[in-house]
Design a protein around this motif. Structure first.
Motif, mmCIF file in Angstrom:
data_model
loop_
_atom_site.group_PDB
_atom_site.id
_atom_site.type_symbol
_atom_site.label_atom_id
_atom_site.label_comp_id
_atom_site.label_asym_id
_atom_site.label_seq_id
_atom_site.Cartn_x
_atom_site.Cartn_y
_atom_site.Cartn_z
ATOM 1 N N LYS A 103 3.433 9.475 -12.226
ATOM 2 C CA LYS A 103 2.856 10.555 -11.417
ATOM 3 C C LYS A 103 1.824 10.004 -10.444
ATOM 4 N N SER A 104 0.968 9.118 -10.920
ATOM 5 C CA SER A 104 -0.150 8.634 -10.105
ATOM 6 C C SER A 104 0.297 7.827 -8.898
ATOM 7 N N MET A 105 1.460 7.200 -8.995
ATOM 8 C CA MET A 105 1.905 6.298 -7.933
ATOM 9 C C MET A 105 3.039 6.870 -7.100
ATOM 10 N N GLU A 106 3.213 8.185 -7.118
ATOM 11 C CA GLU A 106 4.181 8.801 -6.219
ATOM 12 C C GLU A 106 3.906 8.333 -4.792
ATOM 13 N N PRO A 107 4.929 8.031 -4.029
ATOM 14 C CA PRO A 107 4.695 7.537 -2.659
ATOM 15 C C PRO A 107 3.895 8.502 -1.791
ATOM 16 N N LEU A 108 4.144 9.795 -1.954
ATOM 17 C CA LEU A 108 3.366 10.828 -1.268
ATOM 18 C C LEU A 108 2.830 11.730 -2.369
ATOM 19 N N HIS A 109 1.521 11.717 -2.566
ATOM 20 C CA HIS A 109 0.954 12.198 -3.832
ATOM 21 C C HIS A 109 -0.268 13.071 -3.597
#
Length: 886
Positions: free
Chosen positions: A650-656
């Motif tokens: 979740k934390s490293m979603e490309p667009l977050h």
């Protein structure tokens, strides 16, 4: 007719024989059909063992690479699972203190007659006597060091029939001490295998050369940055004359079968020489609009192919082919503490985890691909390996999938104490460095090499020796003296840190460490972690007896780390204080997944939120466990993705979209090289009874690889003691790009910074999330469809909260039929999700079809407040009081 058929057959035989005799490149990897035995069990001398007539009736069949214990396990010598309970202790065997034989019979094809034959040993741990056909060809004073590539000319010992190779391996001595061998070391990760990984830990090969050979191609890229329109390529290779006569040869090269170049080379007898092609002298090596290798999510990891050939007279003597990447990796200091890495002119925020191989150094190409796939699924872009070098297949996968690699020497034993080395150890260290540089220098995935781990080399002459080798062999990437914040007397500051923590800390920690002394969001943290990652019940019962399934049991603690990390006590205290006292093991485990999720998510989010301002990278310690363990992993030994995994993902979603614990602010982080406009950020705050207490939306834009500050969450009247925040990010087309849930409380975590150590900052107060256990129940309906099924199966699972309160921490599992085991490995597009009243979410589930074992999948959900009686579709786990009780 028979006459003509006979002529055709003869011509075909002649053509095949000619083709075989003209074969330009011969390599035989001696993988299978080895025999292994203890020199105590069979005390025969090497002269006898290496004879074809020697009998090995009671020897073990093994494949190489293998350690001694790995070979014994493969032969089912032990009647127990060494990973179950404390069975690992039973592996102690007095035979492990003595040499072991590894024996292989092989035959060279007749087409290789008359060529130079080279035996290539890559990975003897730790030293060996090597016999071939009854002759000792190298002794243990010459063959030592697991990271060395040692090549022996065995031409005069090779016969036309069977050849018998016998390697007498002497296991490492005390590699975890200050004066042991320069072998594979583990520090406080795990208990040491009693053979210290003694054995053969990488390939053994036979290679042949017709007079002159070529090895170790290197293609180095320079761009006219910031433009990447033209790639200026330099090519190097090692050319060796294997004869006692001078040789005039031509080194020919081609790139992708199109770009061609050649150079005449004069070699003295037995000379090895580096041959270079520069773009200044060979204009064809200045390539316009090349295929470029990019890291994962920055672009495609395009690979090119170089082929080099040696021509002696009119004959092709030897060829070699390798993939390489057209890419340029540099770095710079953005302040005295932080090093930024730059790929093809673009700064990159590095976020990943530390690799650990199997404790017995067992390798599986399938397992490697599965694990790299999990790394990519978490949106990581770097793998760090501390002195646990893998094989070529692993690095080929990293090349293929765009996964950067940070690797180097290890702490904390003999490798870390060069001030104690004698001349022999220095020789091993320098030979290891030379081998590694040749091995790694052309791999697209290699980002940086570390000449030390927990500190720079303590002997400056050793670091200077390494740097001289690395410069001479043209290692093309940044080189650091250490993974920590220490200053080398030779090369200065590395611009990275490893200041902890390694133990549980709450989410607020990362944003509120403003001292720049610990693990907060500054610099490049090369190893850092909020400590334990507790596997789910389905994994725990595979290695901890059911009557020991509690965090105070000896079996539980045996599967933690060692030294300061031999328990999960700090984590347990936080869990019981924050979520309420655990009543059963399943109750504990459900809470543990939530605590793992929030802690690891917050760590990665904080570093992403501050990227390029003060932070440049972060490596979670660790990625995986070398055996079934309870600390330091993102997925467990069985590849089960649980709370830590999905918090990371979740934390490293490309667009977050994310929440700043420190600033009470909603922010958007963009890790893509793309600008976004007309994004919509939505924030909703719910009480535990489902009442919507706050909602707000805003239109924002975010530039490529940057952060957008959106808005602060104001003070809200009438909140329950614990409440929930839902964030959603949608693009201008209305597609949802990110959904992120947080749970917060009026009573917050507090840290005692004054009592910080190198591995922990203790808490002086704990957030109170205990009300989550008694949330009103809500039904969740489920249905699924299969959208693809061949080698891979893909399902679409729809989860809908049909009630009036939030469904908290919904966990989806895919089983091999009802009551079956989990399908593993498996990729969920999201998991451990929460659902607002009336919310519908689609989860994509992907796995290799063979891993379902031909059984239709069976999906099951659980949640902290699931109303099983009213839930429809599939199966739903029953809960009491919000959490499992048995």
């Amino acid at each position: 007719m028979k006459k003509y058929l006979l002529i055709v057959c003869c011509l075909l035989f002649i053509w095949q024989s000619y083709g075989q005799s003209r074969k330009e490149n011969f390599q035989m990897i001696l993988k299978d059909d080895w025999k292994m035995q203890s020199a105590i069990t069979d005390p025969s001398a090497g002269e006898k063992v290496s004879q074809d007539s020697f009998k090995t009736k009671r020897w073990y069949n093994v494949s190489v690479p293998t350690t001694i214990i790995a070979g014994l396990l493969a032969n089912k010598v032990y009647s127990f699972d060494p990973f179950y309970g404390q069975n690992f202790k039973k592996l102690n065997d007095p035979r492990l203190d003595h040499p072991w034989w590894f024996r292989r019979v092989f035959e060279l094809p007749s087409s290789q007659n008359g060529k130079t034959v080279i035996l290539r040993l890559h990975g003897i741990n730790y030293k060996a006597n090597v016999w071939l056909n009854g002759v000792l060809i190298a002794d243990s004073s010459q063959i030592k060091g697991p990271f060395r590539i040692i090549q022996i000319d065995v031409t005069k010992h090779i016969t036309n029939g069977n050849n018998t190779l016998a390697i007498e391996v002497l296991r490492p001595f005390n590699p975890d001490g200050e004066n042991g061998d320069l072998a594979i070391d583990y520090a406080d990760w795990i208990h040491y295998p009693p053979d210290y990984n003694g054995g053969i830990v990488n390939n053994i090969e036979i290679k042949t050369y017709n007079k002159v050979g070529v090895q170790y191609p290197l293609v180095t890229t320079k761009f006219d940055l910031p433009s990447i329109h033209i790639a200026h390529l330099s090519v190097d290779a090692l050319v060796t004359n294997y004869t006692g006569k001078e040789q005039d040869v031509i080194l020919e090269g081609t790139i992708d079968g199109k770009i061609k170049f050649e150079q005449k080379v004069h070699l003295k007898p037995n000379e090895s020489r580096n041959v270079s092609f520069s773009p200044a002298d060979y204009p064809q090596l200045n390539i316009t609009d090349p295929k470029i290798w990019w890291p994962w999510q920055y672009g495609k990891p395009e690979l090119n192919r170089i082929k080099l050939a040696i021509l002696t007279g009119n004959e092709v003597s030897n060829t070699i082919e390798e993939d390489f990447g057209i890419r340029e990796i540099t770095s710079k200091m953005i302040d005295t503490a932080s090093r930024m890495f730059i790929v093809n002119g673009e700064p990159i925020m590095l976020r990943g985890a530390a690799w650990s191989p199997d404790i017995f150094q067992r390798r599986s190409e399938e397992r490697q691909e599965q694990e790299v796939s999990l790394v990519r699924d978490m949106h990581m872009n770097i793998i760090r390996s501390e002195g646990k070098l893998e094989d070529d297949h692993f690095y080929d996968l990293c090349d293929k999938y765009g996964m950067l690699v940070m690797t180097g020497y290890m702490c904390c034993g003999t490798w870390q104490h060069p001030e104690n080395w004698d001349a022999d150890k220095r020789k091993v260290a320098m030979a290891s460095d030379s081998s590694i540089m040749y091995w790694f220098r052309n791999k697209a995935c290699m980002m940086t090499w570390l000449n030390g781990s927990d500190m720079p080399p303590t002997d400056s002459s050793v670091e200077r020796g390494y740097l001289n080798i690395e410069k001479t062999l043209k290692y093309p990437n940044p080189i650091l003296s250490t993974a920590n914040e220490g200053k080398s007397k030779v090369s200065g500051y590395s611009g990275v840190k490893m200041a902890g923590p390694y133990e549980w800390v709450p989410p607020i920690y990362w944003e509120t460490d403003t001292t720049h002394r610990y693990g907060g969001m500054y610099s490049f943290a090369t190893e850092i972690s909020p400590g334990p990652s507790i596997p789910p019940y389905e994994s725990l019962i595979k290695f901890i007896p059911k009557d020991s399934l509690w965090y105070t049991s000896a079996d539980w603690q045996y599967h933690c780390g060692t030294h300061d990390f031999g328990t999960t006590n700090v984590f347990n205290t936080a869990l019981n204080s924050r979520y309420g006292q655990a009543s059963t093991i399943k109750n504990y485990l459900a809470k543990a997944q939530a605590q793992n999720y929030e802690a690891h998510r917050a760590m990665m989010e904080a570093y992403g939120l501050n990227k390029y301002h003060t932070t440049t990278g972060i490596v979670q310690w660790m990625l995986s466990n070398p055996w079934p363990g309870l600390i330091w992993h993102t997925y467990d030994y069985y590849l089960y993705p649980a709370g830590t995994y999905f918090g990371m993902k979740k934390s490293m979603e490309p667009l977050h979209v994310m929440y700043s614990y420190r600033d009470n602010e909603v922010d958007v982080t963009n890790s893509l090289l793309q600008n976004f406009t007309d994004l919509t950020v939505q924030a909703d705050v719910y009480n535990l009874d489902g009442t919507l207490k706050y909602n707000h939306s805003a239109q924002i834009a975010v530039s490529k690889d940057s952060i957008a500050k959106c808005f602060k969450i104001p003070a809200i009247d009438g909140l329950s003691d614990t409440y929930l925040l839902r964030l959603q990010l949608s693009d201008k087309g209305g597609s949802v790009r990110s959904i992120n849930w947080y749970w917060s409380a009026k009573t917050m975590d507090k840290l005692n910074w004054q009592k910080s150590t190198w591995y922990i900052t203790p808490q002086s107060g704990y957030a109170d999330y205990s009300a989550l256990q008694t949330m009103p129940k809500t039904p969740v309906n489920m249905n699924f469809s299969t959208i693809a099924s061949k080698d891979s199966t893909i399902h679409q699972v729809i989860l809908t909260n049909t009630g009036k309160t939030v469904a908290f921490f919904v966990h989806l599992r895919a089983l091999k039929g009802k009551d079956g085991d989990d399908i593993l490995p498996v990729i969920f597009s999201d998991n451990y999700i929460s659902l607002a009243p009336g919310e519908r979410r689609i989860i994509k589930v992907t796995y290799a079809t063979k891993d379902a074992h031909g059984v239709p999948p069976y999906f099951i959900t659980s949640a902290w407040n699931l109303d099983v009686a009213l839930s429809k579709g599939g199966d739903h786990t029953a809960f009491e009081n919000g959490l499992p009780v048995n």
